[in-house]
Design a protein around this motif. Structure first.
Motif, PDB file in Angstrom:
ATOM      1  N   UNK A 325      34.679  22.598  22.402  1.00 16.78           N
ATOM      2  CA  UNK A 325      34.084  23.759  21.736  1.00 16.78           C
ATOM      3  C   UNK A 325      32.711  23.378  21.211  1.00 16.78           C
ATOM      4  N   UNK A 326      31.802  24.358  21.101  1.00 17.91           N
ATOM      5  CA  UNK A 326      30.455  24.047  20.623  1.00 17.91           C
ATOM      6  C   UNK A 326      30.457  23.641  19.159  1.00 17.91           C
ATOM      7  N   UNK A 327      29.478  22.826  18.795  1.00 20.58           N
ATOM      8  CA  UNK A 327      29.302  22.472  17.390  1.00 20.58           C
ATOM      9  C   UNK A 327      28.773  23.664  16.611  1.00 20.58           C
ATOM     10  N   UNK A 328      28.077  24.548  17.312  1.00 23.79           N
ATOM     11  CA  UNK A 328      27.527  25.743  16.679  1.00 23.79           C
ATOM     12  C   UNK A 328      26.739  26.554  17.688  1.00 23.79           C
ATOM     13  N   UNK A 329      26.228  27.702  17.250  1.00 25.07           N
ATOM     14  CA  UNK A 329      25.510  28.582  18.158  1.00 25.07           C
ATOM     15  C   UNK A 329      24.546  29.466  17.380  1.00 25.07           C
ATOM     16  N   UNK A 330      23.502  29.925  18.055  1.00 28.89           N
ATOM     17  CA  UNK A 330      22.563  30.872  17.450  1.00 28.89           C
ATOM     18  C   UNK A 330      23.145  32.282  17.528  1.00 28.89           C
ATOM     19  N   UNK A 391      22.613  30.758  22.346  1.00 28.89           N
ATOM     20  CA  UNK A 391      22.453  29.322  22.583  1.00 28.89           C
ATOM     21  C   UNK A 391      23.581  28.587  21.882  1.00 28.89           C
ATOM     22  N   UNK A 392      24.333  27.771  22.629  1.00 26.15           N
ATOM     23  CA  UNK A 392      25.389  26.956  22.028  1.00 26.15           C
ATOM     24  C   UNK A 392      24.994  25.493  22.101  1.00 26.15           C
ATOM     25  N   UNK A 393      25.363  24.732  21.091  1.00 27.39           N
ATOM     26  CA  UNK A 393      25.063  23.306  21.020  1.00 27.39           C
ATOM     27  C   UNK A 393      26.359  22.528  20.815  1.00 27.39           C
ATOM     28  N   UNK A 394      26.555  21.491  21.635  1.00 22.60           N
ATOM     29  CA  UNK A 394      27.766  20.677  21.550  1.00 22.60           C
ATOM     30  C   UNK A 394      27.385  19.215  21.422  1.00 22.60           C
ATOM     31  N   UNK A 395      27.888  18.572  20.367  1.00 18.29           N
ATOM     32  CA  UNK A 395      27.591  17.159  20.161  1.00 18.29           C
ATOM     33  C   UNK A 395      28.241  16.326  21.254  1.00 18.29           C
ATOM     34  N   UNK A 396      27.498  15.366  21.773  1.00 16.46           N
ATOM     35  CA  UNK A 396      28.030  14.481  22.811  1.00 16.46           C
ATOM     36  C   UNK A 396      28.759  13.285  22.224  1.00 16.46           C
ATOM     37  N   UNK A 397      28.574  13.041  20.949  1.00 14.24           N
ATOM     38  CA  UNK A 397      29.152  11.862  20.308  1.00 14.24           C
ATOM     39  C   UNK A 397      30.230  12.208  19.289  1.00 14.24           C
ATOM     40  N   UNK A 398      30.378  13.477  18.989  1.00 19.44           N
ATOM     41  CA  UNK A 398      31.342  13.875  17.970  1.00 19.44           C
ATOM     42  C   UNK A 398      30.730  13.966  16.594  1.00 19.44           C
ATOM     43  N   UNK A 415      19.804  33.078  13.422  1.00 15.54           N
ATOM     44  CA  UNK A 415      20.357  32.034  12.556  1.00 15.54           C
ATOM     45  C   UNK A 415      21.329  31.156  13.329  1.00 15.54           C
ATOM     46  N   UNK A 416      21.476  29.917  12.868  1.00 13.45           N
ATOM     47  CA  UNK A 416      22.421  28.988  13.472  1.00 13.45           C
ATOM     48  C   UNK A 416      23.758  29.102  12.752  1.00 13.45           C
ATOM     49  N   UNK A 417      24.836  29.179  13.520  1.00  8.46           N
ATOM     50  CA  UNK A 417      26.186  29.311  12.970  1.00  8.46           C
ATOM     51  C   UNK A 417      27.003  28.078  13.334  1.00  8.46           C
ATOM     52  N   UNK A 418      27.232  27.179  12.392  1.00  5.15           N
ATOM     53  CA  UNK A 418      28.022  25.989  12.717  1.00  5.15           C
ATOM     54  C   UNK A 418      29.475  26.349  12.968  1.00  5.15           C
ATOM     55  N   UNK A 419      30.108  25.632  13.895  1.00  3.79           N
ATOM     56  CA  UNK A 419      31.525  25.846  14.192  1.00  3.79           C
ATOM     57  C   UNK A 419      32.361  24.717  13.600  1.00  3.79           C
ATOM     58  N   UNK A 420      32.107  23.483  14.026  1.00  2.85           N
ATOM     59  CA  UNK A 420      32.875  22.354  13.517  1.00  2.85           C
ATOM     60  C   UNK A 420      32.166  21.058  13.867  1.00  2.85           C
ATOM     61  N   UNK A 421      32.488  20.017  13.089  1.00  3.55           N
ATOM     62  CA  UNK A 421      31.974  18.684  13.411  1.00  3.55           C
ATOM     63  C   UNK A 421      32.738  18.070  14.571  1.00  3.55           C
ATOM     64  N   UNK A 422      33.879  18.688  14.923  1.00  4.86           N
ATOM     65  CA  UNK A 422      34.707  18.195  16.022  1.00  4.86           C
ATOM     66  C   UNK A 422      34.563  19.137  17.218  1.00  4.86           C
ATOM     67  N   UNK A 423      34.460  18.552  18.409  1.00  2.00           N
ATOM     68  CA  UNK A 423      34.260  19.356  19.609  1.00  2.00           C
ATOM     69  C   UNK A 423      35.477  19.395  20.524  1.00  2.00           C
ATOM     70  N   UNK A 424      36.353  18.405  20.407  1.00  2.00           N
ATOM     71  CA  UNK A 424      37.521  18.384  21.288  1.00  2.00           C
ATOM     72  C   UNK A 424      38.676  17.669  20.610  1.00  2.00           C
TER      73      UNK A 424
END
Length: 555
Positions: A325-330, A391-398, A415-424
């Motif tokens: 899942x994305x870390x967040x999205x615009x 635009x979605x952004x997903x951390x590659x390192x967690x 605005x940027x909407x954070x989802x979680x610090x965890x992606x998987x």
């Protein structure tokens, strides 16, 4: 179709043949046409049982996921403790409570006003007049003695029926009987003011009075250094989401009142137990899917072997468990080809923020290319749904992703909407085995719950999170969703089964008609066979009578 031979025996025997057995053999041959239909029907019913079993396992898994994704699920469970249970005890902590430590000093407890009427010693004394009662700063309420029930008991009933926020009762001991009054409101606002001057004991003539041994008072305490007054010893509106009970005043040592510490913590053990259940139910489902891909113990294919329904179920489940899942999205825009302006800076984990400035005529696709080309440890993409494209952004390192956006679409800042610090799921200690089942590293999960509890909650509950997406996947596969994959599989089977049952019923009706006709025809034939000897004998006798010679024996 098989053939049926009818054995007539000797034509002159007169025994005929077994009509019932013959008809049964013919009907059995006629029914052979139904055999492939019944075989197909049986296979479909076996498939239905297998699909229904998968549906039940899927439902169990869906319930597990809902326990994580709903706000009143397992993440809402809080635990707490008090450093001195004799002074303050924690009653409850709801989902709105925030983990932390709070200090409490109890200076005084709340009390509920109560008292009793003096001057009478007998429960049978009779009274006249009225009593006046005021609760707190409210206006006095007058209760008049009922002349039809003018004893203390009758007066208590009249007060209770008046509904003025006071409970009246009768106290009887060695000294006699007295009317007692207890305020229905604790604290200072419930303090009672009672006037019995308008009330007369007509039996004894004794002077009446009212004694108030307990006055209504508020509890006085200090919470996190703030002075608090509470009308009740059950305090629920001071620490958000936390209810605690005051049991006594804080002990004083060397002139200093004891400070009680209330600690509120997340119930990580319940979360871990819920995750164990999720893993168990997920593996039960995957194992059941795997079984359907092979043969039974007798060597025949399982009911769903090669079924597209099974294949789609397997693909969707395995794909969903491995989804990042994305870390967040615009904020979404209506048209992905819109020209954007402005800047965005992105930081991954503890790294420095990397700025990106949009050139002339830049679109979402161009911004995605620029971010991915920079190789800063985050993957950019475009997510499109009913709300538009974003635009979605997903951390590659967690690591967490921090974003500052001033990007605009036609003057509207996205605005940027954070989802979680965890992606998987891997970051929470879940790993996928070669057979598709999963394993849980409890130590990893416990570590993440203790270090970033809110991040784990967001992984399941935030918009566009893994948890909500996985829940949607399960719903789209279920038997409870009319358009779910398994529901459609059952529906398709049901339609075919209905058609087969109709064909079988139609054929049975036709055979039934033929059976009646055959029975009639063969019964007639049998009667003819049985009458042949008698008819031959009649012919012989006629021949002899006409010719005078013995007729040759026929047959």
């Amino acid at each position: 179709m098989g053939t049926v031979g009818i054995s007539f025996g000797s034509p002159m025997g007169g025994t005929g043949f077994d009509v019932s057995s013959t008809v049964s053999q013919i009907v059995a041959n006629l029914q052979n046409v139904e055999t492939p239909w019944k075989t197909q029907l049986s296979n479909l019913q076996t498939q239905d049982a297998a699909i229904s079993n998968l549906g039940s396992l899927l439902s169990n898994l869906s319930t597990d996921v809902q326990n994580f994704t709903t706000v009143d699920g397992v993440f809402s469970i809080m635990e707490g403790s008090s450093s001195d249970e004799n002074v303050v005890t924690l009653a409850s902590a709801s989902s709105t409570a925030i983990a932390g430590t709070h200090t409490i000093v109890v200076n005084s407890l709340a009390s509920t006003s109560s008292g009793y009427m003096t001057g009478t010693t007998s429960a049978t004394d009779q009274f006249s007049g009225s009593i006046s009662i005021a609760v707190g700063t409210g206006a006095p309420q007058t209760v008049t003695v009922n002349p039809n029930d003018n004893t203390l008991s009758g007066l208590a009933s009249a007060i209770n029926s008046a509904g003025i926020g006071v409970t009246a009762g009768l106290i009887t001991d060695a000294n006699g009987s007295r009317l007692s009054l207890v305020s229905g409101t604790s604290g200072a606002d419930g303090d009672l003011s009672v006037d019995v001057s308008g009330l007369t004991d007509t039996t004894s003539g004794a002077a009446l009075g009212y004694t108030s041994p307990v006055s209504g008072a508020n509890a006085n305490l200090t919470v996190d250094g703030i002075s608090v007054s509470s009308a009740s010893n059950t305090v629920s509106d001071v620490i958000p989401g936390v209810t605690f009970q005051l049991l006594s005043t804080s002990p004083v040592t060397n002139g200093t009142a004891e400070t009680v510490q209330i600690q509120v913590v997340n119930d990580t053990q319940s979360v871990s137990s819920a995750m164990d259940q999720f893993v168990s139910d997920y593996n039960s489902l995957v194992s059941a899917i795997n079984i359907q891909e092979g043969n039974t113990s007798s060597g025949t294919p399982e009911p769903l072997f090669g079924s597209p329904t099974l294949s789609l179920l397997q693909q969707q489940i395995l794909g969903a468990i491995n989804t990042s899942s994305p870390s967040g999205y615009l904020d979404p825009i209506a048209n992905a080809s819109d020209t954007l302006t402005g800047n965005i800076s992105i930081a991954v984990g503890s790294g420095s923020a990397i700025p990106f400035s949009l050139g002339a005529g830049e679109t979402l696709a161009g911004l995605v290319t620029a971010i991915n080309s920079a190789d800063i440890g985050v993957t950019a993409g475009i997510t499109t749904n009913s709300s538009g494209s974003s635009l979605s952004l997903t951390s590659q390192t967690g690591g967490g992703v921090s974003v500052i956006s001033s990007i605009q679409d036609a003057g509207t800042t996205l605005a940027y909407n954070p989802v979680s610090d965890f992606n998987n799921f891997t970051q929470l200690g879940i790993s996928v085995n070669n057979d598709g089942t999963i394993s849980l590293d409890s130590a990893t999960l416990s570590s993440e719950l203790n270090s970033d509890y809110s991040g784990v909650v967001n992984f399941f509950q935030n918009a566009n999170s893994w948890g909500l997406d996985f829940s949607d996947t399960l719903n789209n596969l279920s038997t409870s969703n009319p358009i779910g994959t398994l529901a459609l599989g059952l529906s398709s089977d049901s339609a075919t089964e209905s058609s087969l049952n109709a064909d079988i019923s139609k054929e049975n009706l036709l055979i039934s008609v033929q059976q009646v006709s055959l029975t009639d025809e063969l019964n007639s034939a049998n009667e003819i066979l049985q009458s042949i000897p008698s008819n031959v004998n009649d012919v012989n006798e006629l021949y002899s009578a006409i010719t005078g010679y013995q007729a040759p024996q026929l047959g």
